[in-house]
Structure formats: C-alpha cells, structure tokens
Enzyme design. Sequence first.
Site, mmCIF file in Angstrom:
data_model
loop_
_atom_site.group_PDB
_atom_site.id
_atom_site.type_symbol
_atom_site.label_atom_id
_atom_site.label_comp_id
_atom_site.label_asym_id
_atom_site.label_seq_id
_atom_site.Cartn_x
_atom_site.Cartn_y
_atom_site.Cartn_z
ATOM 1 C CG HIS A 267 -2.054 0.848 1.292
ATOM 2 N ND1 HIS A 267 -2.407 1.690 0.275
ATOM 3 C CD2 HIS A 267 -2.944 1.113 2.304
ATOM 4 C CE1 HIS A 267 -3.463 2.424 0.636
ATOM 5 N NE2 HIS A 267 -3.798 2.085 1.870
ATOM 6 C CG HIS A 308 -3.730 0.438 -8.151
ATOM 7 N ND1 HIS A 308 -5.056 0.341 -7.817
ATOM 8 C CD2 HIS A 308 -3.178 1.333 -7.297
ATOM 9 C CE1 HIS A 308 -5.286 1.159 -6.808
ATOM 10 N NE2 HIS A 308 -4.174 1.759 -6.468
ATOM 11 C CG ASP A 366 3.046 4.792 -4.007
ATOM 12 O OD1 ASP A 366 2.989 5.944 -3.580
ATOM 13 O OD2 ASP A 366 2.262 3.899 -3.681
HETATM 14 N N1 CMC Z 1 5.598 -7.039 -10.336
HETATM 15 C C1 CMC Z 1 5.490 -8.256 -10.896
HETATM 16 N N2 CMC Z 1 4.340 -8.959 -10.957
HETATM 17 C C2 CMC Z 1 3.258 -8.408 -10.433
HETATM 18 C C3 CMC Z 1 3.284 -7.115 -9.833
HETATM 19 C C4 CMC Z 1 4.518 -6.432 -9.801
HETATM 20 N N3 CMC Z 1 4.597 -5.219 -9.232
HETATM 21 N N4 CMC Z 1 2.054 -6.801 -9.383
HETATM 22 C C5 CMC Z 1 1.260 -7.839 -9.683
HETATM 23 N N5 CMC Z 1 1.976 -8.805 -10.333
HETATM 24 C C6 CMC Z 1 1.437 -10.070 -10.874
HETATM 25 C C7 CMC Z 1 1.132 -11.050 -9.768
HETATM 26 O O1 CMC Z 1 2.221 -11.896 -9.491
HETATM 27 C C8 CMC Z 1 -0.054 -11.786 -10.340
HETATM 28 O O2 CMC Z 1 0.434 -12.735 -11.269
HETATM 29 P P1 CMC Z 1 -0.353 -14.138 -11.478
HETATM 30 O O3 CMC Z 1 -1.715 -13.770 -11.980
HETATM 31 O O4 CMC Z 1 0.486 -14.872 -12.480
HETATM 32 O O5 CMC Z 1 -0.397 -14.801 -10.145
HETATM 33 C C9 CMC Z 1 -0.819 -10.732 -11.139
HETATM 34 O O6 CMC Z 1 0.179 -9.755 -11.499
HETATM 35 C C10 CMC Z 1 -1.936 -10.055 -10.364
HETATM 36 O O7 CMC Z 1 -1.389 -9.562 -9.146
HETATM 37 P P2 CMC Z 1 -2.142 -9.623 -7.733
HETATM 38 O O8 CMC Z 1 -1.134 -9.600 -6.647
HETATM 39 O O9 CMC Z 1 -3.123 -10.744 -7.756
HETATM 40 O O10 CMC Z 1 -2.938 -8.259 -7.784
HETATM 41 P P3 CMC Z 1 -3.508 -7.479 -6.547
HETATM 42 O O11 CMC Z 1 -4.614 -6.644 -7.055
HETATM 43 O O12 CMC Z 1 -3.823 -8.423 -5.423
HETATM 44 O O13 CMC Z 1 -2.266 -6.590 -6.058
HETATM 45 C C11 CMC Z 1 -0.724 -4.812 -5.810
HETATM 46 C C12 CMC Z 1 -2.082 -5.269 -6.385
HETATM 47 C C13 CMC Z 1 -0.622 -3.296 -5.910
HETATM 48 C C14 CMC Z 1 -0.639 -5.216 -4.312
HETATM 49 C C15 CMC Z 1 0.409 -5.484 -6.610
HETATM 50 O O14 CMC Z 1 0.330 -5.111 -7.977
HETATM 51 C C16 CMC Z 1 1.800 -5.169 -6.056
HETATM 52 O O15 CMC Z 1 2.250 -5.849 -5.132
HETATM 53 N N6 CMC Z 1 2.495 -4.130 -6.612
HETATM 54 C C17 CMC Z 1 3.774 -3.696 -6.097
HETATM 55 C C18 CMC Z 1 3.557 -2.849 -4.858
HETATM 56 C C19 CMC Z 1 3.000 -1.478 -5.180
HETATM 57 O O16 CMC Z 1 3.496 -0.780 -6.059
HETATM 58 N N7 CMC Z 1 1.979 -1.068 -4.408
HETATM 59 C C20 CMC Z 1 1.423 0.287 -4.507
HETATM 60 C C21 CMC Z 1 0.009 0.312 -4.947
HETATM 61 S S1 CMC Z 1 -0.481 1.972 -5.401
HETATM 62 C C22 CMC Z 1 -0.527 2.832 -3.935
HETATM 63 C C23 CMC Z 1 -1.761 2.573 -3.167
HETATM 64 O O17 CMC Z 1 -2.851 2.908 -3.653
HETATM 65 O O18 CMC Z 1 -1.617 2.086 -2.041
#
Ligand code: CMC
Length: 430
Positions: A267, A308, A366
């Site tokens: 987050h 995201h 971010d």
């Molecule tokens: N790098 C590589 N792979 C990724 C990334 C990434 N940053 N983000 C998601 N994926 C992949 C993930 O492994 C999954 O692959 P698969 O379908 O093969 O299992 C797929 O994309 C979907 O990801 P998810 O984790 O199921 O998606 P989510 O909606 O649960 O998570 C997230 C969203 C923001 C937590 C995630 O994209 C992440 O960890 N990003 C990096 C951290 C980040 O930048 N966070 C800030 C968010 S913006 C600020 C805010 O609003 O808080």
Amino acid sequence: MADNGGKKAQLTIDGKTVDLPVMSGTLGPDVIDVGKLTGEGYFTYDPGFVSTASCESAITYIDGGAGVLLHRGYPIDQLAEHSNYLELCYLLLNGELPSQDEYAVFADTIKRHTMVHEQLVHLFRGFRRDAHPMAIMCGVTGALSAFYHDSMDIADETQRRITAHRLIAKMPTLAAMSYKYALGQPFMYPRNDLDYAENFLHMMFGTPCEDYEVNPVIAKAMDRIFLLHADHEQNASTSTVRLAGSTGANPYACIAAGIAALWGPAHGGANEAVLNMLDEIGDEKNIDKYVKKAKDKDDPFRIMGFGHRVYKNYDPRAKVMQETCREVLEELGTEDSPVLRMAQRLEKIALEDEYFVEKKLYPNVDFYSGIILKAIGIPTEMFTVIFATGRTPGWIAHWNEMISGSYKIGRPRQLYTGPQQRDYVPFGKR
Ligand code: CMC
C-alpha cells in the site's frame, strides 16, 4: 442510490431460490445486496474484498479499467492542474468546491491549528533515535486523542469538524517532527505566513539558525504530491479507518489505525520500496535480471511501483506525477541522475514486456512520487509519512461520512476450516 426499477438477482442454492435486491449508484457497476443471505444460512466468500462494496459513499469514484479518478465528481487531472491541496481537502470534507471567502476561512482555520501541544514533545523523546518515522506517526497521532477531550463527541457535527481541521493541520507538523527527531535537530514551529506545502518544507528543512528558502517549483510539487494522495475510495487504510470508526472509537485512534495499514509495502509503503528496489538493482545493467525475477512465479520479488488492485490502465495520478517529476528534476538539474535513468529504463521495459502488458501492470503513483521525493532531499523512510499526511483528509472525509449516516459495526464472517468440536484432553493423556 438511483432507482433501478426494482432489479433483482436470484441465487439458487440446493434448489431454493433467494431474491437479492440490486442497487445502483450514480456511476460504476450495480451491486447485489447480499445482506439477507445470513438469514438463509449462508455467508458470501470474497477474500481481499475484490468483489465487495463495503459501504455507500459519495466521495470518490474510480474506474480502474478506464483510468478515471473523480473526487466529488471532479477529475483528478483537472484538480491537479487548477486547484490545490487545501481546496481539495475542503471539497472532500464538504462535497462542493468552496467560494473564495469559504476557501480563505478554511485555509486560515487550518493555519491556526498547525501547532501541537508542547507536551507532545515528551512523547517523541520516548522513541529510539533510529525509530522508523511511521512508527512514530502511529504513536503520536493516536496520542492526540489524549489532548483533545473537548472535541471527542463523535455524535456532535461541530466537534467532528474541529477534529478534521486539527488533523489536517497537525499532520505535517508531526511528520516533520518525526524527521527532525531522527536527525537530532530542534523541532521547527510552523509559520503562518507560508502555505501548507511551503510550511511543511520549512519544518522539514529549516533550522533555528537558518531559514529554509522555499523554491516555488518544489513547493508546487509537494502540494501536488499531497493532492494526488488525498483520497482513493475504499483502499486498505481507508477501509481500516472506517472499520475502526464503526466501533465508535475516537477519530485520532481511527486515523492512527489507518496510518498503520498504510505502512505496508503493498500500500503506502510502496514509494519507499521503489527507492529501496532501485538501490538493490544498483545499476542499469542489472535491470533485465530483476525484470526476469519479477516474472518468475517462484520468486517473491515484484517491481515495486507497478500494478494496482483497481487500475488496470495507467493510474491517472501517475500521469500527473510523471510530469511533476520532470519539472522537479529539471529545476534541480538532476534529470540525468543514475536512479532516474534506472527508473526510466525499468518503466520502458515494463510497459513493453509481454508479462506486464498482459497483466495490465502499469506504473502507479508511487513509482514517480518516490523519485520526486528523493530529488527534493527527503529520506526514503519519510516517503510513507508524506503519503499519510496527504491521505489524512480522505480518511477523515470517509470517517465523517460514515459517522454522520447510518452504519453498523464492521464485523465480517468467515469460512471456518479448523477442527470440529472435540473434548479437552489432560496432559497425561495426550
Ligand atoms: N511485479 C510483478 N508482478 C506483479 C506485480 C509487480 N509489481 N504486481 C502484480 N503482479 C502479478 C502477480 O504476481 C499476479 O500474477 P499471477 O496472476 O500470475 O499470479 C498478477 O500480477 C496479479 O497480481 P495480484 O497480486 O493478484 O494483484 P492485486 O490486485 O492483489 O495486487 C498490488 C495489487 C498493488 C498489491 C500489486 O500489484 C503489487 O504488489 N504491486 C507492487 C507494490 C506497489 O506498487 N503497491 C502500490 C500500490 S499503489 C498505492 C496505493 O494505492 O496504495
């Protein structure tokens, strides 16, 4: 809630059909009201709340597919271009843009609440000098509740408004104090001749021996960073604030809970994680290796600042932040810094790479805010504190919306997978 002509969904379980009302908002998908399923002996199951609308809200709307973010109906790019952070605070709290007079009164009120009680300084002394500033922020924000017994009646609208003003006004002061404490420099008092962002920079970088000369490009960037973080509907920290608030807890405690939820790298902690990741990558020549790691299912590494939960398109805040990033680096003459070059390379690869394109993983807000803050000279541990400062009006607007309407204590249920009932076995018989 708009009239949707009595639309209903039907759910058939074990041959029995249950009618579920369908509700329509002013924008966005309709939602199925599953409230009466409990009476039928069922719960719904939705880990991470990916398909669950937890409340009704009139504050912020996001269309993640189209990359749209509206605050009270106004697009974020218009607000970033024509408005400022304090005006957005007013809009989030009150629902409408202020008249010029209303704005002047609001800005003046915020200025007059920026100091914190002198006794709060003693609390800071209780922290280790190397404490993470987010740890300090969780503690001191919650501790504000010990100072404002006069405005703790959450049923009183005036007291809620005073609390909102206090929190918006004092967060930059507390944030700057959490930085000064680690440095061992004296805390700087706020200055009422400066605007919100200028004042924050003054409290961060000024010292009693030397005034900080505010650079207008940096001050504008700081204001934009606050503005772009001000609200984002029911994200993890805002939902935490609502959940804590639903118990009747005092608003300072609720905001402290929001700060704690924001801290995580998935987050608000992501902006800090972006810079730590760039540090770890170390050099442009290592980028391919790290992109490969990010794509490897067996490797937990992720490109921080990408992806995201809601945006499956370019985050509209990231577009504005990218532009601000360019302005700041040009002003500071650091547009050719190794960190920025690495970030730009990473951005290009990720935007073209099949894995990121297919999964719709775009740079988020971010990704750029971290680079701007580093260029301004703000240490990485402070990045999430700045996010928390900017997000405060959003948290309070949501808390206030909930408290002023009808709400229930937030109490999710579960799919229990533990042992069935069994009898206790004494030590000798186990
Ligand atoms: N790098 C590589 N792979 C990724 C990334 C990434 N940053 N983000 C998601 N994926 C992949 C993930 O492994 C999954 O692959 P698969 O379908 O093969 O299992 C797929 O994309 C979907 O990801 P998810 O984790 O199921 O998606 P989510 O909606 O649960 O998570 C997230 C969203 C923001 C937590 C995630 O994209 C992440 O960890 N990003 C990096 C951290 C980040 O930048 N966070 C800030 C968010 S913006 C600020 C805010 O609003 O808080």
